[in-house]
Design an enzyme around this catalytic site. Structure first.
Site, mmCIF file in Angstrom:
data_model
loop_
_atom_site.group_PDB
_atom_site.id
_atom_site.type_symbol
_atom_site.label_atom_id
_atom_site.label_comp_id
_atom_site.label_asym_id
_atom_site.label_seq_id
_atom_site.Cartn_x
_atom_site.Cartn_y
_atom_site.Cartn_z
ATOM 1 N N HIS A 42 -3.899 3.996 -1.244
ATOM 2 C CA HIS A 42 -3.909 2.935 -2.260
ATOM 3 C C HIS A 42 -3.510 1.633 -1.582
ATOM 4 O O HIS A 42 -2.557 1.602 -0.802
ATOM 5 C CB HIS A 42 -2.935 3.270 -3.389
ATOM 6 C CG HIS A 42 -2.641 2.095 -4.265
ATOM 7 N ND1 HIS A 42 -3.626 1.448 -4.984
ATOM 8 C CD2 HIS A 42 -1.495 1.421 -4.520
ATOM 9 C CE1 HIS A 42 -3.084 0.433 -5.637
ATOM 10 N NE2 HIS A 42 -1.793 0.397 -5.364
ATOM 11 N N HIS A 67 -5.356 -5.108 -9.873
ATOM 12 C CA HIS A 67 -4.369 -4.428 -9.048
ATOM 13 C C HIS A 67 -4.858 -4.169 -7.610
ATOM 14 O O HIS A 67 -4.368 -4.811 -6.694
ATOM 15 C CB HIS A 67 -3.978 -3.117 -9.758
ATOM 16 C CG HIS A 67 -2.880 -2.362 -9.111
ATOM 17 N ND1 HIS A 67 -2.079 -1.469 -9.770
ATOM 18 C CD2 HIS A 67 -2.460 -2.333 -7.823
ATOM 19 C CE1 HIS A 67 -1.203 -0.953 -8.955
ATOM 20 N NE2 HIS A 67 -1.418 -1.464 -7.756
ATOM 21 N N GLY A 91 8.884 0.699 -1.126
ATOM 22 C CA GLY A 91 9.386 -0.587 -0.625
ATOM 23 C C GLY A 91 10.006 -0.608 0.755
ATOM 24 O O GLY A 91 11.007 -1.292 0.966
ATOM 25 N N TYR A 101 -26.450 0.349 0.919
ATOM 26 C CA TYR A 101 -26.529 1.815 0.901
ATOM 27 C C TYR A 101 -25.191 2.478 1.222
ATOM 28 O O TYR A 101 -24.959 3.629 0.885
ATOM 29 C CB TYR A 101 -27.638 2.323 1.838
ATOM 30 C CG TYR A 101 -27.309 2.263 3.302
ATOM 31 C CD1 TYR A 101 -26.556 3.276 3.903
ATOM 32 C CD2 TYR A 101 -27.742 1.215 4.109
ATOM 33 C CE1 TYR A 101 -26.244 3.229 5.246
ATOM 34 C CE2 TYR A 101 -27.434 1.159 5.442
ATOM 35 C CZ TYR A 101 -26.685 2.171 6.016
ATOM 36 O OH TYR A 101 -26.361 2.114 7.334
ATOM 37 N N HIS A 141 -4.141 -3.098 -1.697
ATOM 38 C CA HIS A 141 -4.539 -4.297 -2.449
ATOM 39 C C HIS A 141 -5.367 -5.221 -1.554
ATOM 40 O O HIS A 141 -4.988 -6.373 -1.330
ATOM 41 C CB HIS A 141 -3.305 -5.079 -2.918
ATOM 42 C CG HIS A 141 -2.342 -4.316 -3.764
ATOM 43 N ND1 HIS A 141 -1.099 -4.804 -4.106
ATOM 44 C CD2 HIS A 141 -2.421 -3.093 -4.334
ATOM 45 C CE1 HIS A 141 -0.451 -3.929 -4.856
ATOM 46 N NE2 HIS A 141 -1.230 -2.871 -4.999
ATOM 47 N N GLY A 161 0.805 -1.224 0.000
ATOM 48 C CA GLY A 161 0.000 0.000 0.000
ATOM 49 C C GLY A 161 0.832 1.265 0.000
ATOM 50 O O GLY A 161 2.024 1.237 0.307
ATOM 51 N N ASN A 162 0.214 2.376 -0.352
ATOM 52 C CA ASN A 162 0.871 3.667 -0.205
ATOM 53 C C ASN A 162 -0.147 4.754 0.071
ATOM 54 O O ASN A 162 -1.319 4.625 -0.272
ATOM 55 C CB ASN A 162 1.789 3.980 -1.398
ATOM 56 C CG ASN A 162 1.215 3.498 -2.702
ATOM 57 O OD1 ASN A 162 0.287 4.097 -3.221
ATOM 58 N ND2 ASN A 162 1.738 2.386 -3.218
ATOM 59 N N TYR A 221 -23.388 12.380 7.705
ATOM 60 C CA TYR A 221 -23.222 11.101 8.398
ATOM 61 C C TYR A 221 -21.870 10.530 7.980
ATOM 62 O O TYR A 221 -21.228 11.046 7.096
ATOM 63 C CB TYR A 221 -24.361 10.149 7.983
ATOM 64 C CG TYR A 221 -24.161 8.709 8.386
ATOM 65 C CD1 TYR A 221 -24.431 8.275 9.663
ATOM 66 C CD2 TYR A 221 -23.698 7.785 7.443
ATOM 67 C CE1 TYR A 221 -24.234 6.950 10.013
ATOM 68 C CE2 TYR A 221 -23.501 6.460 7.791
ATOM 69 C CZ TYR A 221 -23.771 6.057 9.078
ATOM 70 O OH TYR A 221 -23.571 4.746 9.423
ATOM 71 N N SER A 272 6.953 6.317 -3.193
ATOM 72 C CA SER A 272 6.216 5.142 -3.670
ATOM 73 C C SER A 272 6.191 5.094 -5.194
ATOM 74 O O SER A 272 6.097 6.125 -5.860
ATOM 75 C CB SER A 272 4.777 5.243 -3.139
ATOM 76 O OG SER A 272 3.914 4.518 -3.977
ATOM 77 N N SER A 273 6.249 3.885 -5.742
ATOM 78 C CA SER A 273 6.229 3.730 -7.207
ATOM 79 C C SER A 273 4.939 4.282 -7.811
ATOM 80 O O SER A 273 4.879 4.581 -8.995
ATOM 81 C CB SER A 273 6.405 2.257 -7.576
ATOM 82 O OG SER A 273 5.405 1.492 -6.940
ATOM 83 N N GLU A 274 3.886 4.430 -7.001
ATOM 84 C CA GLU A 274 2.605 4.972 -7.504
ATOM 85 C C GLU A 274 2.477 6.470 -7.257
ATOM 86 O O GLU A 274 1.375 7.006 -7.194
ATOM 87 C CB GLU A 274 1.426 4.226 -6.874
ATOM 88 C CG GLU A 274 1.312 2.761 -7.226
ATOM 89 C CD GLU A 274 1.073 2.469 -8.701
ATOM 90 O OE1 GLU A 274 1.040 3.409 -9.526
ATOM 91 O OE2 GLU A 274 0.951 1.275 -9.028
HETATM 92 ZN ZN LIG Z 1 -0.505 -1.112 -5.924
#
Ligand SMILES: [Zn+2]
Length: 215
Positions: free
Chosen positions: A93, A156, A45, A114, A95, A29-30, A209, A72-74
């Protein structure tokens, strides 16, 4: 502690919470947070347990960062969302298992509960596929995020955004919960989909809410 240092620690803490919340395994994640004329983003990483506030990378909105640091690579996705969406302060982000399973099937999640109103509309779209870390993937993510706070990325994972890091994290957990419920419902029987009108009513209710925060 300075405001920047406290934001950096909030990112480290959110990363460490991701596994317990069922959002991630390993370093997949990032997370990013808008800061000054750019953003603070998780490094590439690095094990969350080892991550310290100083490891969080500051990037300008054009994607420049200090030498010796590796975001991060993203980072393109994070930069582009924060540039295109002034309403967004934080991007998560990850997975997570069930959301990613639907992303593998490249399915748009319909209004099976909902709580989908938290996404900002009656669907959670799945982007087209592009290689991780590419500008192409970032552009596809922005298309899938049109009028929404979250989306799936084909084969992904997910993106969840919010007006704060805690709200983006909350939404990521809600997306995974919704996908988990949908997956089980499909095994039990035929899920019934709520109407766009009903979701519009819920989107309006959600303005007051959802996760409440101390101001
Ligand atoms: Zn990813």
């Amino acid at each position: 502690m300075s405001e920047e240092e406290s934001l950096r620690w909030s990112i480290v803490e959110a990363c460490r919470n991701m596994r317990g919340l069922g959002l991630n395994q390993g370093t997949a994640g990032n997370i990013s947070l808008r800061w000054q004329d750019g953003l603070l983003i998780t490094p590439s990483g690095m094990a969350y347990e080892e991550m310290q506030a100083e490891d969080i990378v500051f990037m300008t909105s054009e994607g420049r960062f200090a030498p010796g640091q590796l975001p991060s690579s993203e980072w393109r996705i994070h930069c582009d969302i924060l540039s295109a969406r002034p309403d967004v302060q934080a991007v998560v982000h990850a997975h997570p298992l069930y959301s990613t399973a639907f992303a593998i099937c490249r399915e748009t999640i319909p209004a099976v509960h909902y709580m989908i109103a938290a996404a900002g509309g009656p669907t959670i779209r799945c982007s087209d596929y592009a290689t991780f870390g590419t500008q192409e993937l970032s552009e596809m993510a922005l298309v899938a995020l049109q009028d929404r706070n979250c989306c799936l990325l084909a084969n992904h994972g997910i993106i969840a955004t919010g007006p704060s890091l805690s709200k983006a994290m909350w939404l990521a957990v809600e997306v995974e919960t919704l996908c988990h419920q949908y997956a089980i419902a499909r095994q039990i029987g035929t899920p019934r989909i709520l109407s766009d009108t009903e979701i519009a009513v819920n989107v309006e209710k959600f303005r007051t809410y959802g996760l409440r925060e101390r101001s």
